[in-house]
Scaffold this active site. Structure first.
Site, mmCIF file in Angstrom:
data_model
loop_
_atom_site.group_PDB
_atom_site.id
_atom_site.type_symbol
_atom_site.label_atom_id
_atom_site.label_comp_id
_atom_site.label_asym_id
_atom_site.label_seq_id
_atom_site.Cartn_x
_atom_site.Cartn_y
_atom_site.Cartn_z
ATOM 1 N N GLY A 156 -31.757 -27.028 1.972
ATOM 2 C CA GLY A 156 -30.350 -26.612 1.916
ATOM 3 C C GLY A 156 -29.718 -27.129 0.637
ATOM 4 N NE ARG A 157 -24.181 -28.142 2.073
ATOM 5 C CZ ARG A 157 -23.730 -27.644 3.224
ATOM 6 N NH1 ARG A 157 -23.063 -26.498 3.241
ATOM 7 N NH2 ARG A 157 -23.909 -28.297 4.351
ATOM 8 C CB THR A 236 -31.330 -39.351 1.528
ATOM 9 O OG1 THR A 236 -31.728 -38.002 1.240
ATOM 10 C CG2 THR A 236 -31.886 -40.281 0.476
ATOM 11 N NE ARG A 238 -26.592 -38.537 10.006
ATOM 12 C CZ ARG A 238 -25.962 -38.369 8.837
ATOM 13 N NH1 ARG A 238 -26.563 -38.705 7.702
ATOM 14 N NH2 ARG A 238 -24.731 -37.889 8.789
ATOM 15 C CD GLU A 267 -28.037 -45.555 9.177
ATOM 16 O OE1 GLU A 267 -29.078 -44.888 9.020
ATOM 17 O OE2 GLU A 267 -26.922 -45.172 8.792
ATOM 18 C CG HIS A 286 -26.066 -43.830 5.798
ATOM 19 N ND1 HIS A 286 -26.269 -43.410 7.093
ATOM 20 C CD2 HIS A 286 -25.761 -42.701 5.098
ATOM 21 C CE1 HIS A 286 -26.093 -42.105 7.168
ATOM 22 N NE2 HIS A 286 -25.780 -41.651 5.966
HETATM 23 P P1 NAP Z 1 -27.568 -28.072 4.602
HETATM 24 O O1 NAP Z 1 -27.117 -27.438 3.332
HETATM 25 O O2 NAP Z 1 -27.136 -27.486 5.891
HETATM 26 O O3 NAP Z 1 -29.149 -28.175 4.526
HETATM 27 C C1 NAP Z 1 -29.952 -28.534 5.621
HETATM 28 C C2 NAP Z 1 -31.190 -27.676 5.583
HETATM 29 O O4 NAP Z 1 -32.097 -28.116 6.583
HETATM 30 C C3 NAP Z 1 -30.883 -26.212 5.846
HETATM 31 O O5 NAP Z 1 -31.198 -25.479 4.702
HETATM 32 C C4 NAP Z 1 -31.791 -25.851 7.033
HETATM 33 O O6 NAP Z 1 -32.425 -24.608 6.724
HETATM 34 C C5 NAP Z 1 -32.808 -26.980 7.051
HETATM 35 N N1 NAP Z 1 -33.316 -27.226 8.399
HETATM 36 C C6 NAP Z 1 -32.630 -27.340 9.554
HETATM 37 N N2 NAP Z 1 -33.462 -27.559 10.576
HETATM 38 C C7 NAP Z 1 -34.706 -27.582 10.049
HETATM 39 C C8 NAP Z 1 -35.998 -27.753 10.615
HETATM 40 N N3 NAP Z 1 -36.157 -27.932 11.920
HETATM 41 N N4 NAP Z 1 -37.065 -27.739 9.780
HETATM 42 C C9 NAP Z 1 -36.897 -27.546 8.462
HETATM 43 N N5 NAP Z 1 -35.703 -27.355 7.872
HETATM 44 C C10 NAP Z 1 -34.619 -27.382 8.678
HETATM 45 O O7 NAP Z 1 -27.105 -29.587 4.655
HETATM 46 P P2 NAP Z 1 -26.959 -30.627 3.431
HETATM 47 O O8 NAP Z 1 -25.568 -30.621 2.945
HETATM 48 O O9 NAP Z 1 -28.074 -30.407 2.465
HETATM 49 O O10 NAP Z 1 -27.174 -31.999 4.227
HETATM 50 C C11 NAP Z 1 -28.375 -32.254 4.910
HETATM 51 C C12 NAP Z 1 -28.292 -33.554 5.704
HETATM 52 O O11 NAP Z 1 -28.324 -34.664 4.830
HETATM 53 C C13 NAP Z 1 -26.997 -33.766 6.497
HETATM 54 O O12 NAP Z 1 -27.022 -33.075 7.722
HETATM 55 C C14 NAP Z 1 -26.967 -35.257 6.686
HETATM 56 O O13 NAP Z 1 -27.638 -35.614 7.878
HETATM 57 C C15 NAP Z 1 -27.766 -35.778 5.490
HETATM 58 N N6 NAP Z 1 -26.910 -36.490 4.515
HETATM 59 C C16 NAP Z 1 -27.134 -37.806 4.276
HETATM 60 C C17 NAP Z 1 -26.383 -38.471 3.327
HETATM 61 C C18 NAP Z 1 -26.608 -39.924 3.036
HETATM 62 O O14 NAP Z 1 -25.657 -40.623 2.757
HETATM 63 N N7 NAP Z 1 -27.815 -40.399 3.077
HETATM 64 C C19 NAP Z 1 -25.362 -37.806 2.629
HETATM 65 C C20 NAP Z 1 -25.154 -36.466 2.913
HETATM 66 C C21 NAP Z 1 -25.936 -35.818 3.847
HETATM 67 P P3 NAP Z 1 -32.954 -23.640 7.880
HETATM 68 O O15 NAP Z 1 -31.795 -23.488 8.837
HETATM 69 O O16 NAP Z 1 -33.350 -22.403 7.174
HETATM 70 O O17 NAP Z 1 -34.118 -24.351 8.469
HETATM 71 C C1 GLV Z 2 -23.756 -38.823 5.224
HETATM 72 O O1 GLV Z 2 -24.742 -39.258 5.743
HETATM 73 C C2 GLV Z 2 -23.258 -37.512 5.493
HETATM 74 O O2 GLV Z 2 -23.765 -36.844 6.416
HETATM 75 O O3 GLV Z 2 -22.311 -37.113 4.785
#
Ligand code: NAP
Ligand code: GLV
Ligand code: GLV
Length: 320
Positions: A156-157, A236, A238, A267, A286
């Protein structure tokens, strides 16, 4: 006066915009999260909540707030701590902060990859311990970044932004996600493969899925065992996307060489946790989105959407 309860103070002046608009802003003053009992008390009568990823936002909490609760604005992109169905059934709008934190989080994921592979933290500890006596051809060797194959799980993003950084290091990009991403494939020369093939081919695997019932322990013992000998895992996403006991096993007995983790299970990770005694596990608390400008913009996003919903307008960043 309608009240907005905020479960932690936010950086910058965004909360002032709510005060100036005539809302009472009640901010939990402590650095630590409000304990459950305090949270249930403080939300009572609130029209809006600004929540963090550590707050469990469930039906009980929504009912404790009462029928005046119109919006829950999460100061994060991930929504796994929020019962979206409970909110929907009560007519409560949920919003979050997608997009703005993409680059900051991808930067940190790449920093963890580089630090874990090239033994940055281990090297720092070695110097600190007074062990640096000489330059040696065999000191602290690690896998090369350039020319390696990276597997991005969840394209994704953030996954795509991470892949863009990997391309800058001349890496080959494999990815897995349920839907194909042809545009990103073309831009990044990325190849879509099944998870099993990705794990077998990638030198580095970076996790970027949300936490869902499907991704809970996605990286279990069996999947970790499928990884290449000497591979590095970066998380990064969950903590619960990885089975921690299986990760420890894969680090101690192979195939993993190292791991870079911004999220863990449990966590927060206690200081005496066995993961921290492994020399090549690099853990950050985190802080994926913790770029200064990013965190200011996230504050504007949550307060902007609280205002929008309380003014009966469409929110800009509704939960999907
Ligand atoms: P996003 O744009 O929605 O990207 C998530 C991607 O995961 C989607 O493209 C989805 O594509 C894919 N996905 C969902 N279920 C899946 C599965 N079972 N197998 C394979 N791929 C799967 O979200 P994002 O903005 O990139 O953020 C992603 C995650 O990063 C957040 O939900 C959050 O938990 C984490 N995050 C962590 C931090 C931090 O501080 N460490 C910061 C920001 C975000 P499909 O639906 O096509 O599978
Ligand atoms: C951080 O983990 C977020 O999901 O924005
Ligand atoms: C190392 O410092 C080198 O000059 O090769």
């Amino acid at each position: 006066m309608e009240r907005v309860f905020v479960t932690r103070n936010l950086p910058g002046n965004a909360l002032d915009t709510l005060r100036e608009a005539g809302y009472e802003v009640d901010v939990w003053p402590d650095f630590l999260a409000p304990p459950r009992k305090a949270l249930l008390e403080r939300v009572r009568g609130a029209a809006a909540l600004i929540t963090m990823l550590e707050d469990r936002v469930d039906a009980e909490l929504m009912d404790a707030a009462g029928p005046g609760l119109k919006v829950i604005s999460q100061y994060a992109v991930g929504l796994d701590n929020i019962d979206l169905e409970a909110a929907r059934s009560r007519g409560i709008v949920v919003t979050h902060t997608p997009g703005v934190l993409t680059n900051a989080t991808a930067d940190l994921a790449f920093a963890l990859l580089a630090a874990a592979a090239r033994r940055v933290v281990e090297g720092h500890r070695y110097v600190q311990a007074g062990e640096w006596k000489t330059w040696h051809p065999e000191l602290l060797l690690g896998p090369e970044l350039h020319g390696a194959t990276v597997g991005v799980v969840g394209f994704g993003r953030i996954g795509q932004a991470f892949a863009r950084r990997a391309r800058g290091f001349d890496m080959k990009v494999l990815y897995t996600s349920r839907q194909p991403r042809p545009d990103a494939e073309a831009e990044l020369g990325a190849e879509r493969v099944e998870l099993g093939e990705l794990l077998e081919r990638a030198d580095f695997v970076s996790l970027h899925t949300p936490l869902t019932p499907e991704t809970l322990h996605l990286m279990n013992a069996e999947r970790l065992a499928q990884m290449k000998e000497g591979a590095v895992l970066v998380n990064t996403a969950r903590g619960k996307v990885v089975d921690t006991a299986a990760l420890l096993e894969a680090l101690e007995r192979g195939p993993l060489f190292a791991a870079g983790l911004d999220v863990t299970d449990p966590e927060p990770l206690p200081a005496d946790h066995p993961l921290l005694s492994h020399p090549r596990v690099v853990v950050t608390p985190h802080i994926g989105s913790a770029g200064r400008a990013t965190r200011l913009r996230m504050a504007e996003m949550v307060t902007g959407d609280v205002l929008a919903v309380l003014r009966r307008q469409e929110p800009h960043f509704p939960a999907p």
